[in-house]
Design a protein around this motif. Sequence first.
Motif, short mmCIF file in Angstrom:
data_model
loop_
_atom_site.label_atom_id
_atom_site.label_comp_id
_atom_site.label_asym_id
_atom_site.label_seq_id
_atom_site.Cartn_x
_atom_site.Cartn_y
_atom_site.Cartn_z
N VAL A 1 47.44 33.82 31.02
CA VAL A 1 46.04 33.48 30.77
C VAL A 1 45.64 32.26 31.58
O VAL A 1 44.59 32.22 32.23
N ALA A 2 46.49 31.24 31.57
CA ALA A 2 46.21 30.02 32.32
C ALA A 2 46.09 30.30 33.81
O ALA A 2 45.18 29.79 34.48
N VAL A 3 47.01 31.09 34.35
CA VAL A 3 46.97 31.42 35.78
C VAL A 3 45.67 32.13 36.12
O VAL A 3 44.98 31.78 37.10
N ASP A 4 45.31 33.12 35.33
CA ASP A 4 44.13 33.92 35.63
C ASP A 4 42.86 33.08 35.56
O ASP A 4 41.99 33.17 36.44
N ALA B 1 42.93 30.15 38.39
CA ALA B 1 42.78 30.75 39.72
C ALA B 1 41.36 31.27 39.92
O ALA B 1 40.78 31.16 41.01
N ASP B 2 40.80 31.85 38.88
CA ASP B 2 39.42 32.35 38.95
C ASP B 2 38.45 31.21 39.21
O ASP B 2 37.55 31.31 40.06
N MET B 3 38.63 30.10 38.51
CA MET B 3 37.75 28.95 38.70
C MET B 3 37.83 28.40 40.12
O MET B 3 36.81 28.11 40.75
N LEU C 1 44.73 35.93 43.05
CA LEU C 1 44.08 35.66 44.34
C LEU C 1 43.57 36.94 44.98
O LEU C 1 42.51 36.95 45.62
N THR C 2 44.33 38.01 44.82
CA THR C 2 43.88 39.31 45.36
C THR C 2 42.61 39.76 44.65
O THR C 2 41.67 40.25 45.29
N THR C 3 42.56 39.58 43.34
CA THR C 3 41.36 39.93 42.58
C THR C 3 40.15 39.15 43.07
O THR C 3 39.03 39.66 43.11
#
Length: 453
Positions: A123-126, A129-131, A231-233
């Motif tokens: 959850v933290a990574v997603d 990374a999104d931010m 990152l791909t997303t």
Amino acid sequence: MAPVDLGSLEGPQGWLETDAAGQAGARVRRTVLPGGVRVLTEAVPGMRSATLGAWVGVGSRDEGDHERGATHFLEHLLFKGTRRRSAMDIAAALDEVGGDANAATGKESTSYYARVLDADLPVAVDVVADMVTSATLRGEDVDAERSVILEELAAAEDDDDDVAHERFSTLVHGDTPLGRPIGGTPADIEATTRDAITAHYGEHYVPEGLVVTAAGGLEHDAVCALVERSLTTAGWPSAGATEPLPRRSTTAGVPVPSATLPGGVLTVERDTEQAHVLLGGPALTATDERRWALGVMVAVLGGGMSSRLFQEVREKRGLAYSTYAFDTGYADDGLFGVYAGCTPSRVPQVVELMAQQWALLARDGLGDDELRRGRGQLSGALALGMEDSGARMTRLGRAELVHGRFTGLDEALARIAAVTADDVVAMAQHLLDQPRSLVVVGPFDADPVPVAP
């Protein structure tokens, strides 16, 4: 743990890795993803928390005249929403797993981090990374956060301790980017446009400039996979070999004009019950090998209750409640100072004592007991900090962005233990030889206060 050189990695196209056995079974690994994103982890067996950080090697000193305050602005705006999440979505995602997130703007880097249970690291990574990759930076959010940042700056300006430290940095570094406030001035924030912020974001928040660090209960390959998927997303490169950006130069930048050379006395008039006093000057860079001696010197002079400043200023004379020494290192410069908060009428005596204790250390040296306490305090603080996954995560970020090598706890403790009394004396003398600055904040209508540094 043997040091891991983070700047000499070479290998075929793809992931580049290096391992290092850590204390208590901890393991440090580094991977460069195909797009140039660097991932560093420290897996700590038995730790149930994990902290993830996303670092960009750009800070307030890197801002052009037209974008002052943009770095601090971005620290706020990345929490306001992405293409996939609203500000509420970002907050709710972490609240749902009992995590917490924050960010920090420095003079040479910006970081965004989240601390969660080890099982919730995906959850933290997603979210982080999104931010970092997909912030929308909407105009209405810029306007809203402009008001929030102005309130933040106003609160800092109401904190006399903060004011003293900010003015001290400006006085020591002069009219240079390092001498500017990290958060910008109210005028800077009022003048910064959405276009300038967006350009700053587009220039610096790129794959080859991003460093992801994580520490705690984790597995390195799993973290790399999570980061690459996020990152791909976001549409960032997931193929091809891109070299990471080089580390910040350690050579001095534009020379400081003679009219703004550091050194001197500055009085900031405030209607306060207590005066805040800072005395010091330029110090070592963040990578100077003498920094271990500096750390011990800081501990001896003003690091704890047995330190010289505490004993002489507080315990023996009762002149101050708080007094300490500190240092900060940058790529090409540094800062050292001693601080005391005291009744305004006692400022001359306190300044004299602080300068005296500094000079006595340089002239007369220190005994074995004092050296042992200084080394022990520095070693203990370092070791105790390793109990926190956030501290370990931060150490990885600094290793990658600042030092170019990872120094394990065993080596760091050995470096501290190797500091001699002569090293401490030489450091005290070296700092005395630099231009000295004195900042006093308090109810004074004279400028400068009638004391000498």
